[in-house]
Design a protein around this motif. Sequence first.
Motif: not given
Lengths: 194, 466
Positions: B63, B109, B128, B130, B346, B407, B410-411, B429
């Motif tokens: 992350h 993931h 998490d 996802h 992502s 990540c 994505c964030l 997402n």
Amino acid sequence: MKALSKINSSIVPLPIENVDTDQIIPARFLKATTRDGFGKNLFRDWRYEQDDETKPKLNFILNQPEYSGEILVAGKNFGCGSSREHAAWAIVDYGFKAVVSSFFADIFKNNALNNGLLPVTVSENFLQSIFILSNTSTLSIDIEEQTITIDQIKQTEKFELNPYKKTCLLNGYDDIDFLLSKRTAIENFEKELS
Amino acid sequence: MGKTLFDKIWDKHVVEKIDNGPSVLYIDTHFIHEVTSPQAFKGIEKRGLKVFRPKQTIATADHNVPTLNQHLPIKDALSRMQVEALIENCNNHSIELYGLGHPYQGIVHVIGPELGITQPGMTIVCGDSHTSTHGAFGTVAFGIGTSEVEMVFASQCVLQTKPKTMRINIEGDLQKGVVSKDIILYIISKISASGATGYFVEYAGSTIRGLSMEARMTICNMSIEMGARGGMIAPDETTFNYLKGRKFAPTGEQWELKKKEWETLFSDDDAAFDEVLSIDASAIQPMITYGTNPGLGIAINARIPVTDTIPDEGERKNIIKALEYMGLQSGKSLIGMPVQHVFIGSCTNSRIEDLRSVAALIKGKKKNDSVQVMIVPGSQQVARQVKEEGLDIIFSEAGFVIRQAGCSACLGMNEDKIPAGEYCISTSNRNFEGRQGAGARTLLASPLTAAAAAITGVITDVREII
Ligand code: SF4
């Protein structure tokens, strides 16, 4: 966890739907390795201009001194988005004991309960009544009875609460103590699996 | 009466059901990462405990990691501390860590499936949301909070209330230019960002059967974006072929035994679901979101809803607020609108097939001067494959920047952020306010639609350039 049975308080209304966990606590504040201190960044980007604590956005509810209390009331689908428990920690750390909405995202609801923060699901009508009276009335929440009352108009609604979680809240029990008491059963289960 | 796929796996993992309460659910595999685990380690240590089943716990750093110069110490002090805490915690508790620099490091993931750790019939959790991604293999996989991570550390179990079940049947052929990301964005736009709250979703039907494992993962990945506890797909030959030969997949006799067991994992014909939805795949067009939750999506050539005509007041206000944040207008089409950034990455769309599809589309073309394009492979293994297949040459000739695994944007926890007010068409997402950086404006779409925008510099119907 502290035991919790009754809450009586004025409210902080947030009549916004789909408040997601990225708004409750933006990702850049997730770098801590402890559970404390997240309250000061609660709703950070709605609360301050350009991430600057000296520039509060005056139209945001947490910056309006006439609104304060231990109960946050928000529009439906509160807490959607990521599983970050930091969202629940931030709300608790800020001083809230309950969040009222007409709908909660699943993971948030679990996270809240695991931190002694009570999520109260009410009907959409009841929610709107709270918003209408928001700066004049207080709410009373009774966990034993599973009721929530708008004090000024004496309107009461029942809310759902899983009996197991209710016992935990009322007694301040925690899930890990419970699971640890099950270790033998878990070990036996493992033997059967393999 | 028959059982659903979900029930078969769930029932097998219940250690004990508490009267009027949740079940003690046994967890086969627990993935952890640097952001949601430190407080859980502190928690069990305070109780004087060690991780109960360290061999069933797998860690990676994803992350918060930089995607440039991963061999150097992390510049941001807080990020560095989190990553270092993970290393120390994994050492103290004998947990396998695929950390920075490890050839298996990557988004949690992405690595679980590609290493063959994720296998049909398992219960899988991770701090998490996802985690639903792993459901593509016919697992019960879901995201948990840090208190629950602590529960799994302490007991290899979580307390969970059994969710309701929903089946979404998707039948028919997909149109040209329509991929699995469009299927899931379409479903979420139909049932809303909270439409599956309280449910575990099984995706079924001929369209799903026809998808590759990676495409299936994209669909299960975004189950959480409609509120679902998780998503899953019954394993089949596609699943077995994908798994066979992967690092941690069973081999030899063990493989045959396992496969027999996996072949029993499907919903019985007479199994009852609490809710069933049917989707006609041929009706799905390339999708894009215009708002600030993943439910606010439209077909790429459709118009943003006219807010005045939305009957529900809450929803109307919500969309008006979203459009204001996004700087977009009610009733307008998005086609032709300039974007400044394209993010391909992502846990939704950073696997090798995603990157191959992008490379195939842009081969020999150059990105538009007005956009910055960032490709972030989901794992070190994907990054290596990109090189082996020569995709990196196609990307760099097109002017796309390739980063290291994580990540990333994505964030926006590391330095990969989209500047305030700018538009990013993203294969991730979530399009929440500020998700990709404070003030950033995210439009979610498939890798193909994102690649099309990279070439033209504006929002484009990918069907016009293939
Ligand atoms: S890629 Fe994005 S959604 Fe996936 S695990 Fe990382 S931060 Fe979460």
